[in-house]
Enzyme design. Structure first.
Site: not given
Ligand code: PDD
Length: 279
Positions: A32, A51, A99, A101, A143, A175
């Site tokens: 996402y 990204r 379904r 894996h 992501k 983070e």
């Molecule tokens: N999440 N690290 C994690 C684990 C995150 O979920 C996010 C942002 C960030 C910051 O990334 P960015 O600056 O690209 O938004 C770092 C978004 C906002 C969400 O999951 O809604």
């Protein structure tokens, strides 16, 4: 009516449907993006699309749309929903398959995009955060929509009256559960964790680093022992949804003087100017 985009069509969000056999539903196998909308314009779109491309290749999928097509889809959604400020959410999964894996030989990705409106904020916000063990997998640079570890950690923070969980792995800062983290030391130097598979390459993080160069206070990317957060003058959280936030209390301790976060104020202002929400 709120309109979203699903597999080529603009439909009412309440009517948008995907199969229960979608691998996003069955395996949480999807990626996402969240893109900020400021004054009816997407912010840092090219960085988000780059990204998205990297994440799609992690999944072995080709990008279903060109950059131009993404750009006009996003503009369409902004105008169809009359949204001035908010976020665009893009989700792509490998699509529907029996379904198993093993990845299906042929797949038809599900492409979903929605928009959420929110108020424009110009004040630097201060929040409470806790520290927690980073219990996520070691593919945090992707992501992915498989966010249970993240949602669990964010809810742990909420249950303790905090807005975010700042995570540590092997004694080092990674983070936040939904944000990137920066610290400002006593001597005014800004640090953040280096890019590796333990953190998401945040777009706001990238923009802050770029701003830091033009503002003459370059951010140092290095491994940060979690104990350094206890003596930091400032701790920032950054993400697309809220920009920069300051942590005023971490666990039981006040951060800095608990009031003035001068370096954050300067960066928050500069970021707001970049977004076009401050003159
Ligand atoms: N999440 N690290 C994690 C684990 C995150 O979920 C996010 C942002 C960030 C910051 O990334 P960015 O600056 O690209 O938004 C770092 C978004 C906002 C969400 O999951 O809604």
């Amino acid at each position: 009516m709120k309109e979203c985009y699903l597999n080529g069509d603009y439909v009412d969000l309440a009517d948008a449907k995907v199969s229960v056999l979608d691998r996003g539903f069955i395996f949480g196998e999807g990626i996402y993006e969240v893109i900020g909308v400021h004054s009816r314009k997407p912010f840092a779109l090219s960085l988000h699309l780059e990204r998205l491309d990297l994440n799609l290749s992690e999944m072995g999928l080709s990008n279903p749309l060109s950059s131009e097509a993404w750009s006009s889809l996003i503009s369409n959604l902004i105008s169809r929903n009359g949204c001035a400020f908010g976020t665009i959410y893009i989700q792509i999964t490998r699509g529907k398959a029996p379904r198993n894996h093993e990845f299906p030989k042929a797949s038809c990705p599900t492409v979903f995009v929605m928009i959420s409106e929110s108020a424009a904020k110009t004040e630097l916000e201060k929040v409470i955060a806790i520290t927690a063990e980073d219990e996520r997998w070691r593919g945090c640079h992707i992501k992915t929509t498989s966010l249970f570890a993240n949602t669990r950690l964010r809810n742990l923070a909420t249950s303790k009256g905090a807005a975010e969980a700042i995570l540590q792995y092997g004694g080092y800062l990674t983070e936040g559960a939904s944000s990137s983290v920066f610290i400002v030391s006593n001597d005014g130097v800004i640090y953040t964790s280096p890019l590796d598979s333990n953190i998401l390459p945040g777009i706001t993080r990238e923009i802050v680093i770029r701003l830091s160069v033009s503002m003459g206070v370059p951010v140092i990317e290095e491994k940060i022992e979690i104990s350094r957060l206890r003596t930091a003058n400032e701790i920032w959280l950054t993400n697309t949804s809220f920009g920069i936030r300051c942590v005023s209390r971490l666990d039981e301790g006040i951060v800095g003087d608990g009031q003035q976060y001068e370096v954050a104020q300067r960066f928050h202002k500069q970021l707001s100017i970049e977004k076009g929400i401050m003159p």
